[in-house]
Structures are given as C-alpha cells and as structure tokens.
Scaffold this motif. Structure first.
Motif, mmCIF file in Angstrom:
data_model
loop_
_atom_site.group_PDB
_atom_site.id
_atom_site.type_symbol
_atom_site.label_atom_id
_atom_site.label_comp_id
_atom_site.label_asym_id
_atom_site.label_seq_id
_atom_site.Cartn_x
_atom_site.Cartn_y
_atom_site.Cartn_z
ATOM 1 N N ASN A 98 0.820 -1.214 0.000
ATOM 2 C CA ASN A 98 0.000 0.000 0.000
ATOM 3 C C ASN A 98 0.852 1.262 0.000
ATOM 4 O O ASN A 98 0.323 2.361 -0.184
ATOM 5 C CB ASN A 98 -0.918 -0.020 1.230
ATOM 6 C CG ASN A 98 -2.042 0.988 1.135
ATOM 7 O OD1 ASN A 98 -1.883 2.131 1.542
ATOM 8 N ND2 ASN A 98 -3.179 0.546 0.596
ATOM 9 N N ASP A 99 2.160 1.124 0.194
ATOM 10 C CA ASP A 99 3.025 2.305 0.282
ATOM 11 C C ASP A 99 2.996 3.130 -0.996
ATOM 12 O O ASP A 99 3.020 4.366 -0.963
ATOM 13 C CB ASP A 99 4.461 1.880 0.584
ATOM 14 C CG ASP A 99 4.590 1.298 1.992
ATOM 15 O OD1 ASP A 99 3.653 1.484 2.796
ATOM 16 O OD2 ASP A 99 5.635 0.652 2.272
ATOM 17 N N ARG A 142 -0.211 5.352 -1.213
ATOM 18 C CA ARG A 142 -0.172 6.503 -0.309
ATOM 19 C C ARG A 142 0.814 7.547 -0.794
ATOM 20 O O ARG A 142 0.579 8.759 -0.707
ATOM 21 C CB ARG A 142 0.166 6.048 1.099
ATOM 22 C CG ARG A 142 -0.999 5.301 1.763
ATOM 23 C CD ARG A 142 -0.718 4.973 3.207
ATOM 24 N NE ARG A 142 0.361 3.987 3.323
ATOM 25 C CZ ARG A 142 0.981 3.711 4.456
ATOM 26 N NH1 ARG A 142 0.675 4.369 5.561
ATOM 27 N NH2 ARG A 142 1.925 2.793 4.490
ATOM 28 N N SER A 143 1.958 7.111 -1.308
ATOM 29 C CA SER A 143 2.935 8.060 -1.863
ATOM 30 C C SER A 143 2.343 8.795 -3.063
ATOM 31 O O SER A 143 2.579 10.005 -3.251
ATOM 32 C CB SER A 143 4.201 7.314 -2.286
ATOM 33 O OG SER A 143 4.805 6.699 -1.173
ATOM 34 N N ALA A 146 -0.840 9.487 -3.479
ATOM 35 C CA ALA A 146 -1.811 10.449 -2.966
ATOM 36 C C ALA A 146 -1.120 11.705 -2.436
ATOM 37 O O ALA A 146 -1.592 12.831 -2.634
ATOM 38 C CB ALA A 146 -2.655 9.810 -1.862
ATOM 39 N N SER A 151 -5.363 14.764 0.128
ATOM 40 C CA SER A 151 -5.329 14.383 1.536
ATOM 41 C C SER A 151 -6.445 13.412 1.886
ATOM 42 O O SER A 151 -6.289 12.512 2.718
ATOM 43 C CB SER A 151 -5.423 15.628 2.422
ATOM 44 O OG SER A 151 -6.620 16.340 2.146
ATOM 45 N N GLU A 207 -7.796 11.073 0.034
ATOM 46 C CA GLU A 207 -7.418 9.722 -0.382
ATOM 47 C C GLU A 207 -6.364 9.138 0.530
ATOM 48 O O GLU A 207 -6.381 7.957 0.856
ATOM 49 C CB GLU A 207 -6.902 9.747 -1.830
ATOM 50 C CG GLU A 207 -6.504 8.394 -2.394
ATOM 51 C CD GLU A 207 -7.684 7.463 -2.575
ATOM 52 O OE1 GLU A 207 -7.458 6.228 -2.693
ATOM 53 O OE2 GLU A 207 -8.850 7.930 -2.585
ATOM 54 N N TRP A 208 -5.433 10.062 0.991
ATOM 55 C CA TRP A 208 -4.360 9.560 1.877
ATOM 56 C C TRP A 208 -4.938 9.074 3.194
ATOM 57 O O TRP A 208 -4.562 8.027 3.702
ATOM 58 C CB TRP A 208 -3.349 10.690 2.123
ATOM 59 C CG TRP A 208 -2.151 10.211 2.896
ATOM 60 C CD1 TRP A 208 -1.016 9.701 2.425
ATOM 61 C CD2 TRP A 208 -2.035 10.216 4.321
ATOM 62 N NE1 TRP A 208 -0.157 9.369 3.419
ATOM 63 C CE2 TRP A 208 -0.779 9.675 4.642
ATOM 64 C CE3 TRP A 208 -2.869 10.620 5.376
ATOM 65 C CZ2 TRP A 208 -0.314 9.535 5.940
ATOM 66 C CZ3 TRP A 208 -2.403 10.484 6.678
ATOM 67 C CH2 TRP A 208 -1.126 9.929 6.938
ATOM 68 N N TYR A 209 -5.886 9.891 3.797
ATOM 69 C CA TYR A 209 -6.483 9.476 5.064
ATOM 70 C C TYR A 209 -7.269 8.181 4.917
ATOM 71 O O TYR A 209 -7.273 7.317 5.788
ATOM 72 C CB TYR A 209 -7.396 10.593 5.585
ATOM 73 C CG TYR A 209 -6.635 11.664 6.326
ATOM 74 C CD1 TYR A 209 -5.949 11.386 7.511
ATOM 75 C CD2 TYR A 209 -6.628 12.978 5.848
ATOM 76 C CE1 TYR A 209 -5.260 12.379 8.175
ATOM 77 C CE2 TYR A 209 -5.932 13.977 6.505
ATOM 78 C CZ TYR A 209 -5.232 13.669 7.671
ATOM 79 O OH TYR A 209 -4.538 14.639 8.321
ATOM 80 N N LEU A 250 -6.694 5.719 2.770
ATOM 81 C CA LEU A 250 -5.741 4.616 2.670
ATOM 82 C C LEU A 250 -5.092 4.344 4.020
ATOM 83 O O LEU A 250 -4.846 3.185 4.380
ATOM 84 C CB LEU A 250 -4.675 4.933 1.615
ATOM 85 C CG LEU A 250 -5.163 5.014 0.167
ATOM 86 C CD1 LEU A 250 -4.028 5.525 -0.740
ATOM 87 C CD2 LEU A 250 -5.620 3.650 -0.314
ATOM 88 N N HIS A 251 -4.792 5.386 4.765
ATOM 89 C CA HIS A 251 -4.147 5.220 6.056
ATOM 90 C C HIS A 251 -5.050 4.457 7.022
ATOM 91 O O HIS A 251 -4.577 3.566 7.750
ATOM 92 C CB HIS A 251 -3.789 6.592 6.626
ATOM 93 C CG HIS A 251 -3.062 6.515 7.947
ATOM 94 N ND1 HIS A 251 -1.815 5.968 8.077
ATOM 95 C CD2 HIS A 251 -3.447 6.898 9.207
ATOM 96 C CE1 HIS A 251 -1.426 6.015 9.329
ATOM 97 N NE2 HIS A 251 -2.412 6.578 10.050
#
Length: 728
Positions: free
Chosen positions: A148-149, A152-153, A155, A161, A163-165, A167-168
């Motif tokens: 998944n890294d 996130r990178s 995004a 942000s 999409e990043w949250y 995925l996190h």
C-alpha cells in the motif's frame, strides 16, 4: 457458415514470430533422460520426454511416419499402433533384463546420493536457516501491508489528503487484523515448541525436522542452486520449429523470405517421428526448385539447423519434385553401434527367412531376404565391407541345407574359418600348395552353372499340381533335397578375377559370372559380391562384362566411399539424385559398418550393421559345422573332398575297402580309403566319410570291433545303398 478447402491444395501454416524460450523453464527441457528413454523404448505413446515440447500450439500431435517399413523392415505386427505389451517384455529374458536395468539404475542413484548425503545435510541446514529468515521477512511484509506504500505516496504527490487518510485508515485496520493473526500463529508455534520439549520423544523431533527442514531449505535456497544434484545427465536437444527450419532453408539458398514466389512453405505441421527419436515436417519448395537442390545443399541445411549432417534425412515425395519430408534426429543415430549380431545364439536359421543385418537411422531392425537377389557390397578399405558381407554368409552357414562357396580374391584371414563349412573354399589368384585358385574358381563356376541348368531341368519335369508356377519353393527343397537346394556364392574382391594376366581366364570367368548373375537367383543361387574397386577394371569385352556384372546386382550396400564416382558405381546412377552419396557418409571409428542399403525396397535406409568379429565368426561357424554333420550335409572342401576333381564313387570305394569285414568304425574306414585311394581320399576324415555315406543312405550304427563299440557302418548297409542307387 462453413468453408471447405479443395483436396490436394497446400496449406501454408502460420509461422510464429518468436521462437519458444530456450531457458530451463521451458516445459520438458529438463526431463530426466533415463526414465523418458525407457518409457519411449517400451512403447509408451503419451509420455513427455526431454524433447517433446509444444513447439506449435495448434499442431497435430500425431506424427506421420517417413516410411511404412514395408519389405525388409521387421514391422510390428500391430501396424502403426503401439503394442499392448512391449516386445521386450513378452519373454522371461526380456522381463529379467528390464528389471535388471531398473535395479542397476536405482542402485546407482542410491550410491550416488549416499556418498553426498553429508553435503546435502549441511546445505539443508544452511538454506533452512535462510528459509526461516525469508519466512519471517515475508510475514512481516504481509503484516505491514507494504504493497500500500505506493498508493499513499501517489496520494501525497497529487496533494489528495482525503485519499491519503482513507488509505491510512484501511492500512491501520488491515495491520490490526493481520497482527492478530500473526500473534495467534506465534503463540501456536511457541506452544507447540514447548509441548515438544516437554512431552515429545526423540523420534517426534526427527519427524518434525524431516518435514520442516526440507521445506525451509527449499524455500530458502536460490532457484539456480539445487541442494540435491542429479545422478544422471540431462539431455538438451535443438529446439526445432518452423522458424528454425525456414531459417535453415533460406540460409542454404533454397528460397527467399521476402519474395512472394520464392518462399518455402509447409504441407504438414511439425511432429515427432513414430519412434520418438526425432522431428519431421513435410516441406514444399518454391516453384522451380526441386529435390536435387535440397540434396546438394544438405550440409548447408544441417548447418542452418545447427546439427550434424548425419542427423538430417530427406525423403522424396514421389508425387511432386517440390515436396519432401525433412527428418531431423535428436542425436546422431549413426554414431550409436548396432551391437553384436543375434546369430551368436548359434541357433539353426532358415534361408527362406530374412537375415538380420543391422539397425536403420530410426533404430528399427533391418533384415534382408537373401533369396531371388544378388548383393553387391562396396567401400573403401577398412570401412566394414568384409564384415558386412560376412554377416550374410554366416546366416547362410547356419542353415545346413545351404551349399556355400567362398572365393576370397584378396586371400585374407577374414574368411579362413569358412573352410569348416564351405563346399568350395578358394583363396587368392596365385598358385599355392592348395593348387591353382584360378582353375579352381573356373571349375567351381562351371559346377554352379551346371547346377542352375540341372535345377531348371528338374523343375520342368514336375507336374503342374506339384509345381504350379514352375518355381523353386521351400516345400520342393525339402521334398527333393538332392536335386533342389539353395547355393550361396561369395566372391570377395571380385575385381581381382577380371584383372588376371591371362585374358582368356578373365573372359571365361566374366562370362560364367554373368550367366550365374542373370539366371542363378531364380534357381536358388544367391550371389554375394564385394569390391573396393567397382570401376575401371579390364578392357574390351572383359570391361563390358565387368560393368554388366556390377550393374545387374539387384541389391547394393555402399559403405564409406572415396568419391562420388565410386559411390555411383556401387549404388547406381539414380542413387545420387535420390539423395544417396556414400562418399558423404561420416568418417571415423564410430561409423564403421554404416552404409546405404539400396534396392531392397522402395525406401533406402542408412544401416548400422551388426558386428561379428573373428572370434564371433569362429563360434558361429563351429556351430554351423556341427549342424551340417548332424544333418549329413557337410560336403565338398569342408568334408575333405577335392571339389575340383571328378566326382568319385563313394559307395564303390567304401565297398572295395571293406574286404571280409562285416563292419568298420568310421575312423578305420577313413584310414583304409586314404591308404588304398590316396588320390581321392588322402585328406578324408572320419566325419567327412560318415557325412557322405549317410547322405547316400548308409546309416551310422554301433559297430563292435576288437571289444570296442563305436559308430561306423556295416557292409550290408553300404551294399543295400548301392543297389538302391543303381535301381533309382
């Protein structure tokens, strides 16, 4: 909607752009050779061998045999179908040989791996530790959701942000679930280890190690570093497909890939040969290019295929000069010896059955029928010519009913042992202690000529019911053995008898040989001629008769020759256009006894003859002599008779030496004959006298003389045989 294609139209097959991969991952490339070969030899039709890779996905898996094996080839009785029970497993000896072969292989593997067992254990321990580390690392990567890294990178790079949250949060939840699973797994492994330590006996630890260590070692080792080395070699063959064949033909100048009217096409798909020892495809040449061009370019074709010329075989299609079948063998078949002759079993043979001669390029048995033909064998010196001719003569010797005349023009020791069975045995061209061989040869030829005339006269006296076609048959030979029998004449280096100092002798021998060659085969005379100089012999009528004698042989066997002209002289002028040039046969010790067998059938095989060395020949001929002694057919030179002298009255001489004795041992009878009739019986032996008397109807009985009982004959029996002969 359906489409139909007119019959006879050539189908141009689609050619793949890329060839199959040549690495070790290709299916079937690293198949174990021993098991594959055994299964193939045992008739398994659906076995994956080390060469059988799928080169053309849509190709028909069933191959088309190059020839039908009709005639001299010993076919399987089931035809094209594989036998239900392989031939070599239909006897106790064959089953025992198969069990022994597999037992030896298993013993070899056991010994091979037993010696290397400490190394295997050490490597298993090392790579097992690496496997544990790799397993832990893989599970940690799985728990951390490292895949998944990248998302996130991405995004972060896009400034998204939300999409990043999202995925996190998903990663945190996934890590929690997977962490729980790993924790449970670790607890289970720890509990199992504690239970093993507290309760398990030593064999429990051994069982766990037996299962876990090999798996961890296999997981930890690199793909190109196997722990256990193979005990046998792994064969690797040329990867053959349509692209490779096209490249070979174009590089040999047999077409052009870019010109539409000069492209090489295929009439069949690539397939395996019936024997599973090679690949084949039917090739269609461009218009204007014929089979002759392929024959001339065979060496270049082999280079393009990256194989030896002796692995490439071209079979002409009689329906079209453009079409032929290309067969490429996996290995060089001519370098594999055919082995010792099966005649070493020293069993009685039947001249009316084919004689085992060797193996062809496909490993099939080749047997040659000797009746109704004449055979010419030619080659350079020391290429196996004499050994090949001797094989056929040995077969005839094992049939006691066959009369054998051996004439050795080079006076070598190769034929000496045939003196034990030969009716005529003549050596060289120069007079010696045995007499003048030229006069003996002329007398022998004259006797054979008279036999041919007598045979035809006798056949003409038989009724239509008994002899419906007026031909010699096996049944008639058994019914009238004194009048009808098979006679084999062997003439080694026959050209020496066309180059004698006396031209009258040359002409007389030439005329007699020509008569025997023309008329003899139909009368049961088998002519076996060999020569290392089949051309440029004699002059005038002698040269004409020599060429006629050479060219009229029905069957020819050409081993390695010095040049194409010599090959054409042996095989005939048409052989080269059909793709057979004995001067192009491979050279070297592995290829001794390899030649083209031409004229025996429509198909011309490349034969590897069986081997019978001097010791083997002596063993076979010793058995043949015993058979002839028992059958009462030992006569002529082998029986001590002077075949060049007029016929003697055997029964008359025997009665003359009896005197007042009612019976004599064979030894005494031979001694008396030699003493009283030295000109006719000087070298007679007891066996020879016995054989001749029994042939004339005198039985061999026990005779008691001087208190000793031995085999011999009685005077009254000899007189009765004399009276019966006179009455007949």
């Amino acid at each position: 909607m359906s489409f139909s294609k007119p019959m006879g139209e050539v189908v141009r097959l689609p050619i793949p752009n890329n060839t199959a991969p040549a690495d070790d991952s290709a299916p079937g490339i690293n198949a174990a050779p021993d098991d594959a070969e055994d299964l193939r030899s045992e008739g398994a039709a659906d076995v994956d061998t080390s060469f059988e890779v799928q080169l053309d996905p849509d190709a028909d898996a069933e191959g088309v045999p190059v020839d039908d094996g009709v005639g001299y080839l010993l076919d399987d009785p089931e035809g094209d179908a594989y036998p239900v029970i392989p031939h070599h497993l239909r006897s106790l000896a064959g089953v025992g040989e198969a069990i022994g072969r597999h037992t030896r292989r298993a013993a070899h593997r056991l010994a091979f791996h037993a010696v290397r067992a400490p190394r295997y254990l050490a490597l298993a321990g090392v790579w097992g530790a690496v496997g544990v580390w790799r397993l832990i690392d893989r599970q940690l990567s799985w728990w951390w959701v490292s895949e998944n890294d990248y998302l996130r990178s991405l995004a972060v790079a896009q400034g998204d942000s939300r999409e990043w949250y999202k995925l996190h949060r998903e990663v945190k939840e996934t890590r929690r679930v997977r962490g729980t699973i790993l924790a449970g797994q670790a607890a289970a492994v720890l509990a199992g280890g504690l239970l093993l330590v507290k309760f398990a006996p030593w064999w429990g630890w051994a069982a766990v190690a037996t299962v876990a260590v090999p798996w961890l070692a296999h997981f930890g080792r690199p793909q190109d570093h196997p722990i256990i080395a193979p005990a046998t070699t792994v064969p690797r063959f040329r990867l053959l497909n349509h692209d490779v064949v096209l490249r070979a033909y174009y590089s040999a100048g047999l077409g052009h890939a870019e010109k539409m009217n000069e492209q090489v096409t295929f009439e069949t798909t690539m397939s395996r040969t019936k024997e599973g020892e090679g690949s084949q495809v039917k090739v269609v040449l461009p218009h204007g290019t014929g089979f002759d061009a392929v024959v001339k370019a065979k060496d270049k074709l082999a280079s393009g295929l990256d194989v030896a010329p002796s692995q490439v075989y071209l079979t002409h299609d009689p329906s079209s000069h453009r079409r032929h079948t290309l067969t490429v063998m996996d290995r060089d078949p001519l370098a594999v010896p055919a082995g010792k002759t099966p005649l070493l079993d020293c069993k009685r043979r039947n001249i009316w059955r084919p004689a085992p001669f060797g193996l062809d390029e496909h490993g099939r048995k080749v047997a040659l029928g000797l009746l109704w033909i004449s055979i010419l064998i030619g080659a350079q010196p020391r290429k196996g010519k004499t050994f090949s001719a001797r094989l056929l003569a040995l077969y005839a010797a094992l049939d006691p009913s066959v009369r054998l005349s051996v004439v050795d023009g080079k006076n070598s020791p190769d034929w000496n042992k045939f003196a034990m069975v030969a009716y005529h045995f003549i050596r060289g061209t120069v007079p010696n202690r045995a007499g003048d061989p030229v006069r003996q040869f002329i007398a022998a030829l004259a006797e054979i000529k008279q036999h041919i005339i007598d045979t035809n006269d006798f056949l003409s006296t038989l009724s239509v019911e008994e002899c419906p076609e007026g031909k010699l048959t096996e049944e008639l030979c058994r019914r009238y053995p004194k009048h009808l029998f098979i006679w084999m004449l062997v003439v080694e280096e026959f050209q020496n008898y066309f180059e004698l100092p006396d031209q009258d002798d040359n002409k007389e021998i030439a005329e007699l040989l020509s008569f025997i060659l023309a008329v003899g085969p139909s009368s049961g005379v088998v002519l076996l001629s060999s020569s290392q100089k089949p051309s440029g012999v004699g002059a005038g009528d002698v040269q004409r008769l020599f060429n006629r004698y050479r060219d009229n042989h029905a069957v020819r066997f050409a081993l390695r020759c010095g040049n194409r002209n010599v090959s054409d002289a042996i095989l005939g002028g048409d052989a080269y256009s059909e793709g057979f040039d004995a001067s192009a046969l491979p050279v070297g010790k592995p290829y001794l006894g390899v030649g083209y067998l031409y004229g025996a059938d429509d198909h011309t095989p490349t034969v590897r003859t069986h081997l019978a060395d001097h010791g083997d020949a002596e063993k076979i001929l010793t058995a043949a002599r015993r058979m002839r002694e028992r059958a009462g057919t030992l006569n002529g030179y082998a029986a001590g008779e002077d075949t060049g002298a007029p016929d003697r009255d055997v029964l008359g001489d025997v009665l003359a030496v009896f005197g007042a004795d009612p019976g004599l041992h064979w030894t005494e009878l031979a001694e008396r004959l030699a003493g009283q009739f030295g000109d006719r019986w000087a070298d007679a032996t007891a066996d020879a006298v016995s054989a001749q008397c029994r042939d004339l109807g005198v039985p061999s009985v026990d005779v008691k003389r001087g208190g000793v009982t031995r085999k011999g004959c009685r005077k009254r029996d000899a007189k009765a045989a004399t009276d019966g002969t006179a009455a007949g």
